[in-house]
Motif scaffolding. Structure first.
Motif, short mmCIF file in Angstrom:
data_model
loop_
_atom_site.label_atom_id
_atom_site.label_comp_id
_atom_site.label_asym_id
_atom_site.label_seq_id
_atom_site.Cartn_x
_atom_site.Cartn_y
_atom_site.Cartn_z
N ARG A 30 8.38 -3.31 -0.20
CA ARG A 30 9.67 -2.64 0.01
C ARG A 30 9.93 -2.38 1.49
N LEU A 31 8.89 -2.04 2.25
CA LEU A 31 9.04 -1.85 3.70
C LEU A 31 9.39 -3.18 4.36
N ALA A 32 8.68 -4.23 3.98
CA ALA A 32 8.93 -5.55 4.57
C ALA A 32 10.33 -6.06 4.23
N GLY A 33 10.82 -5.71 3.05
CA GLY A 33 12.15 -6.16 2.64
C GLY A 33 13.27 -5.30 3.19
N GLY A 34 12.94 -4.21 3.88
CA GLY A 34 13.96 -3.35 4.47
C GLY A 34 14.56 -2.36 3.50
N GLU A 35 13.94 -2.17 2.35
CA GLU A 35 14.46 -1.21 1.37
C GLU A 35 14.18 0.23 1.79
N ILE A 36 13.10 0.44 2.51
CA ILE A 36 12.75 1.78 2.98
C ILE A 36 12.45 1.73 4.47
N THR A 37 12.54 2.88 5.12
CA THR A 37 12.26 2.97 6.55
C THR A 37 10.76 3.17 6.76
N PRO A 38 10.28 2.94 7.98
CA PRO A 38 8.86 3.20 8.26
C PRO A 38 8.48 4.66 7.99
N GLN A 39 9.38 5.60 8.25
CA GLN A 39 9.08 7.01 7.98
C GLN A 39 8.91 7.24 6.47
N GLN A 40 9.81 6.67 5.66
CA GLN A 40 9.68 6.79 4.21
C GLN A 40 8.39 6.14 3.72
N TYR A 41 8.05 5.02 4.34
CA TYR A 41 6.81 4.33 3.98
C TYR A 41 5.61 5.23 4.21
N GLU A 42 5.54 5.84 5.39
CA GLU A 42 4.41 6.72 5.72
C GLU A 42 4.34 7.91 4.78
N GLU A 43 5.49 8.50 4.47
CA GLU A 43 5.51 9.67 3.56
C GLU A 43 5.00 9.27 2.17
N ARG A 44 5.49 8.18 1.67
CA ARG A 44 5.11 7.75 0.32
C ARG A 44 3.67 7.26 0.27
N ARG A 45 3.21 6.63 1.33
CA ARG A 45 1.81 6.19 1.37
C ARG A 45 0.89 7.40 1.39
N ALA A 46 1.28 8.44 2.14
CA ALA A 46 0.48 9.67 2.17
C ALA A 46 0.41 10.30 0.78
N LEU A 47 1.51 10.28 0.04
CA LEU A 47 1.50 10.80 -1.33
C LEU A 47 0.58 9.98 -2.23
N LEU A 48 0.65 8.68 -2.09
CA LEU A 48 -0.22 7.82 -2.91
C LEU A 48 -1.69 8.05 -2.57
N ASP A 49 -1.99 8.17 -1.28
CA ASP A 49 -3.37 8.39 -0.86
C ASP A 49 -3.88 9.76 -1.29
N ARG A 50 -3.00 10.75 -1.27
CA ARG A 50 -3.37 12.09 -1.70
C ARG A 50 -3.71 12.13 -3.18
N ASP A 51 -2.94 11.42 -3.98
CA ASP A 51 -3.12 11.45 -5.42
C ASP A 51 -4.16 10.45 -5.93
N ALA A 52 -4.64 9.59 -5.05
CA ALA A 52 -5.62 8.59 -5.47
C ALA A 52 -6.98 9.25 -5.75
#
Length: 79
Positions: free
Chosen positions: A53-75
């Motif tokens: 989704r980041l590569a396709g331009g659907e989300i911004t780099p900031q949204q990517y970092e926020e969502r990745r942090a959520l995924l890593d937190r819940d992993a």
């Protein structure tokens, strides 16, 4: 009594159709594999979807970092 020598045509045709449909059914369900209807392609992980989704331009780099942090937190933690 035998209808002009064609007394088994109906049943003979039925068995040919039966075996043909059985073989097609076996082939069809064997093509499904263990990964479902998508063929041999494995299912995407959440991180892969996020990267796509980041590569396709659907989300911004900031949204990517926020969502990745959520995924890593819940992993689950690896030991």
């Amino acid at each position: 009594m035998f209808h002009d020598g064609n007394y088994m045509v109906g049943m003979h045709g039925f068995w040919w159709l039966f075996w043909l449909l059985l073989m097609i059914g076996v082939w069809f369900f064997s093509r499904r594999g263990t990964s479902g209807w998508r063929g041999d392609r494995p299912r995407e992980t959440a991180h892969e979807v996020l990267s796509r989704r980041l590569a396709g331009g659907e989300i911004t780099p900031q949204q990517y970092e926020e969502r990745r942090a959520l995924l890593d937190r819940d992993a689950p933690k690896k030991h």
